[in-house]
Design a protein around this motif. Structure first.
Motif, PDB file in Angstrom:
ATOM      1  N   THR A 182      45.115   6.457  81.454  1.00 31.37           N
ATOM      2  CA  THR A 182      45.777   7.245  82.483  1.00 31.37           C
ATOM      3  C   THR A 182      44.838   7.421  83.666  1.00 31.37           C
ATOM      4  N   ALA A 183      45.238   6.927  84.831  1.00 32.09           N
ATOM      5  CA  ALA A 183      44.429   7.078  86.035  1.00 32.09           C
ATOM      6  C   ALA A 183      44.617   8.480  86.600  1.00 32.09           C
ATOM      7  N   VAL A 184      43.527   9.196  86.760  1.00 38.36           N
ATOM      8  CA  VAL A 184      43.561  10.567  87.282  1.00 38.36           C
ATOM      9  C   VAL A 184      42.594  10.656  88.460  1.00 38.36           C
ATOM     10  N   ALA A 185      43.036  11.248  89.557  1.00 39.03           N
ATOM     11  CA  ALA A 185      42.174  11.409  90.731  1.00 39.03           C
ATOM     12  C   ALA A 185      40.985  12.300  90.387  1.00 39.03           C
ATOM     13  N   GLN A 186      39.810  11.952  90.912  1.00 39.67           N
ATOM     14  CA  GLN A 186      38.621  12.748  90.656  1.00 39.67           C
ATOM     15  C   GLN A 186      38.704  14.108  91.345  1.00 39.67           C
ATOM     16  N   ASN A 187      38.027  15.072  90.734  1.00 37.50           N
ATOM     17  CA  ASN A 187      38.006  16.406  91.333  1.00 37.50           C
ATOM     18  C   ASN A 187      37.362  16.346  92.712  1.00 37.50           C
ATOM     19  N   PRO A 188      38.003  16.929  93.735  1.00 37.17           N
ATOM     20  CA  PRO A 188      37.420  16.920  95.077  1.00 37.17           C
ATOM     21  C   PRO A 188      36.506  18.128  95.283  1.00 37.17           C
ATOM     22  N   PHE A 189      35.832  18.170  96.410  1.00 41.04           N
ATOM     23  CA  PHE A 189      35.087  19.362  96.792  1.00 41.04           C
ATOM     24  C   PHE A 189      36.062  20.461  97.202  1.00 41.04           C
ATOM     25  N   SER A 235      36.831  28.271  89.580  1.00 40.50           N
ATOM     26  CA  SER A 235      37.107  26.998  88.912  1.00 40.50           C
ATOM     27  C   SER A 235      37.300  27.264  87.424  1.00 40.50           C
ATOM     28  N   THR A 236      38.397  26.755  86.847  1.00 39.24           N
ATOM     29  CA  THR A 236      38.735  27.033  85.454  1.00 39.24           C
ATOM     30  C   THR A 236      39.091  25.735  84.745  1.00 39.24           C
ATOM     31  N   GLU A 263      38.792  16.181  84.677  1.00 34.74           N
ATOM     32  CA  GLU A 263      40.045  16.136  85.436  1.00 34.74           C
ATOM     33  C   GLU A 263      41.275  16.383  84.564  1.00 34.74           C
ATOM     34  N   THR A 264      41.253  15.912  83.326  1.00 33.94           N
ATOM     35  CA  THR A 264      42.407  16.093  82.445  1.00 33.94           C
ATOM     36  C   THR A 264      42.375  17.434  81.715  1.00 33.94           C
ATOM     37  N   ARG A 265      41.374  18.258  82.006  1.00 30.59           N
ATOM     38  CA  ARG A 265      41.207  19.541  81.316  1.00 30.59           C
ATOM     39  C   ARG A 265      41.312  20.740  82.259  1.00 30.59           C
ATOM     40  N   MET A 266      41.755  20.503  83.480  1.00 27.69           N
ATOM     41  CA  MET A 266      41.811  21.594  84.448  1.00 27.69           C
ATOM     42  C   MET A 266      42.885  22.619  84.070  1.00 27.69           C
ATOM     43  N   LEU A 267      42.586  23.880  84.327  1.00 29.97           N
ATOM     44  CA  LEU A 267      43.508  24.978  84.058  1.00 29.97           C
ATOM     45  C   LEU A 267      43.713  25.805  85.324  1.00 29.97           C
ATOM     46  N   GLY A 300      40.301  23.572  74.385  1.00 27.79           N
ATOM     47  CA  GLY A 300      39.594  22.735  73.418  1.00 27.79           C
ATOM     48  C   GLY A 300      38.925  23.524  72.310  1.00 27.79           C
ATOM     49  N   GLU A 301      38.504  22.814  71.280  1.00 28.80           N
ATOM     50  CA  GLU A 301      37.772  23.431  70.179  1.00 28.80           C
ATOM     51  C   GLU A 301      36.347  22.897  70.145  1.00 28.80           C
ATOM     52  N   VAL A 302      35.454  23.684  69.587  1.00 27.35           N
ATOM     53  CA  VAL A 302      34.053  23.306  69.438  1.00 27.35           C
ATOM     54  C   VAL A 302      33.711  23.329  67.960  1.00 27.35           C
ATOM     55  N   GLY A 303      33.054  22.274  67.484  1.00 27.02           N
ATOM     56  CA  GLY A 303      32.708  22.169  66.083  1.00 27.02           C
ATOM     57  C   GLY A 303      31.337  22.738  65.775  1.00 27.02           C
TER      58      GLY A 303
END
Length: 578
Positions: free
Chosen positions: A108-115, A124-125, A417-421, A434-437
């Motif tokens: 999946t092509a996702v645009a990079q986060n901009p300034f 930023s979340t 980019e795919t984790r923005m809230l 997400g989870e942390v192990g």
């Protein structure tokens, strides 16, 4: 995989015979091939052995012969070629040319986060991400001397492939430690990089919860390759060695249909489990959705309220029978997640690897996505990091950073980019993250433009400058981390400032772990096309990474240095070659 049968003429042209370098065989009157004989698919660019029936997805031709043929996975080793119905030759398998095809992997092509301008968007979340699939796929591409497609490069997964030596938290009640560092940007003079690192509490083996695991294994025809189903078996056999008698394992397989290959079995019965794995073979279409449904049903039947309940999907992601809509599958795993069963995804193979689908499933199933390209990677993921792979210490982990407009003019989150809230998602416990192990580390980087530094957006004529006060200028920002303990529904909060005390005047003086993460980020930015890599080059990455390798007991960082060297000479696109 599609089940269209190819059309093969009564004769095969001289060009085919010459290319196969095998002796010609007179073709008798139409005779049926033995039912057990392996069959071979011939295309204009590649040859593939097949143990079931000849199938086709696309129509292609080979000079001198009319053959309707598929587009198969790359570089499959031809182990035994026997005569296929209607083909007028029996080539020596040692003489058959090998071909590779890397054109059908799906990302999946996702645009990079901009300034972002701090005065306009100070907050930023995002959800944390501990996936590593992107790094392994990039390595597999470079091993073949080909640069990965930019969409395959997710910067956060490149960075988080490596363990980092952050200070450990003191107890499981507050399962994270937070580590912050600020250093000069190595790619744009006048800017800085903020490193936020967290480390999860390391659960002692004696106190870890029981595991109720269902191995969901893709046994379709697309898995018929040495780097697919055989590697799946080796990988899961390694994982089995990390389990004990209190854990239970079941196996569900899917091809044209799905079924249970092993009912829930104590992990101490290793011979029985290994025998079930060994019996698996690859053939047929890919009814992935039905396999997922049955695997979750089996996990629910044996749900352990106090344990870890997890489906582990091993596939190339080539779902083509039954439900194939990612949104339908996403909705299903989300609902099952709420019932206490999580999903982890192990990707295999190259050539028709469906990363896009597997990311969707793992991100919404409260699990991680890894890409297994070698036995060594299987050992890293399922042996060395088995605790973090299987046993979460926190779920729905979110990070929110508020930047101080008195000190920071602009910022850019590097990756994720795919984790923005949305900002309001941070305090909403109904929003998944997400989870942390156990013992896992997570790293995030921001590139910031200090007030007065080289901005990306430029000044506005009518904008009012932020007021400057000495007290406010002592902090670049403020970090908040929200998380839930594995069996809890209400989140907890920890926070820390990004202060001047964490700042280093020179990159060389910054912590070794921070410098290495910055080097990996620069490499990933170059692979993505260099939009935000500034003046950085591969040689700069080599200098930074080589100077920050530190202790490297498993050789991961040394391997990274070799990858950078490979990228300097790799081709931009794979070629069809013999």
């Amino acid at each position: 995989m599609s089940r269209t049968r190819p059309i093969i003429t009564a004769t095969v042209g001289a060009a085919l015979l010459a290319s196969c370098a095998g002796p010609a065989v007179e073709e008798p009157a139409a005779t049926a091939a033995p039912a057990a004989a392996a069959e071979m698919v011939v295309t204009g660019t590649r040859i593939r052995e097949r143990a079931d029936s000849i199938v086709a997805e696309d129509i292609g031709t080979l000079p001198g012969a009319r053959v309707a043929a598929p587009t198969p996975p790359p570089a499959l080793a031809v182990q035994a070629l026997t005569r296929a119905p209607g083909l007028a030759y029996a080539p020596d398998p040692r003489q058959v040319p090998q071909y590779q095809d890397f054109g059908r992997d799906t990302f999946t092509a996702v645009a990079q986060n901009p300034f972002k301008v701090v005065r306009e968007e100070p907050v930023s979340t995002f959800s944390i991400d501990v996936d590593t699939a992107s790094y392994s796929f990039v390595r597999a591409s470079l091993t073949r001397n080909v640069l990965p497609q930019p969409a395959a490069v997710r910067v956060e997964e490149m960075i988080n492939y490596f363990p980092y030596n952050y200070a450990a938290p003191r107890s499981a009640d507050q399962p994270f430690s937070t580590n912050v560092a600020v250093m000069p940007s190595p790619w744009t003079a006048g800017r800085k990089v903020v490193r936020i690192g967290i480390r999860g509490y390391d659960v002692a083996p004696a106190t870890r919860p029981r595991a109720n695991l269902v191995f969901l294994i893709d046994t379709s025809g697309s898995m018929n390759a040495p780097n697919k189903l055989p590697l799946v078996k080796q990988s899961l056999a390694m994982l089995l060695e990390q389990l004990d008698g209190k854990d239970r394992v079941a196996i569900v397989t899917y091809a044209g249909s799905a079924g249970t290959a092993l009912e829930p079995t104590p992990a101490s019965q290793k011979d029985r489990i290994l025998a079930a794995l060994d019996r698996l073979g690859a053939r047929g279409g890919t009814a992935g959705a039905e396999g997922i449904r049955q695997a979750y049903a089996l996990a629910q039947q044996n749900l352990d309220p106090r344990g870890v309940n997890r489906v582990i999907l091993a596939t190339d992601g080539d779902f083509n029978v039954g439900i194939t809509n990612p949104n339908e599958l996403k909705g299903f795993v989300e609902r099952e997640r709420e019932k206490g069963v999580f999903l982890s995804v192990l990707g295999f193979g190259m050539g028709n690897y469906n990363d896009a689908l597997m990311q969707t499933l793992a991100q919404n199933g409260n699990g991680a996505a890894a890409y297994i390209d070698t036995v060594a990677e299987a050992r890293k993921t399922l042996v060395d990091e088995a605790s973090s792979t299987l046993f979460p210490i926190a779920k729905d982990v979110k990070i929110q950073v508020e930047f101080n407009p008195a000190a920071v003019a602009e910022y850019r989150l590097i990756g994720y980019e795919t984790r923005m809230l949305a900002r309001e998602d941070f305090d909403n416990d109904r929003v998944d993250a997400g989870e942390v192990g156990s013992g896992q580390t997570v790293t995030a980087l921001y590139e910031i433009v200090p007030v007065g530094g080289p901005r990306a957006n430029g000044d506005l004529r009518y904008a009012r400058p932020a007021p400057q006060t000495p007290a406010r200028a002592q902090e670049y920002g403020f970090v908040k981390i929200r998380y839930k303990l594995p069996k809890e529904a209400k989140s907890r909060l920890i926070s820390t400032p990004i202060g001047r005390t964490a700042e280093f005047a020179r990159l060389e003086d910054a912590p070794q772990e921070a410098r290495f993460a910055v080097g990996v980020a620069a490499f990933a930015e170059l692979l993505r096309g260099g939009k935000y890599s500034g003046a950085a080059s591969y040689d700069d990455v080599l200098r930074i990474a080589a100077g920050a390798r530190g202790q490297d007991p498993f050789g991961y960082r040394a391997e990274f240095v070799q990858m950078v060297r490979q990228a300097k000479t790799a081709a931009s696109m794979a070629s069809m070659r013999r």
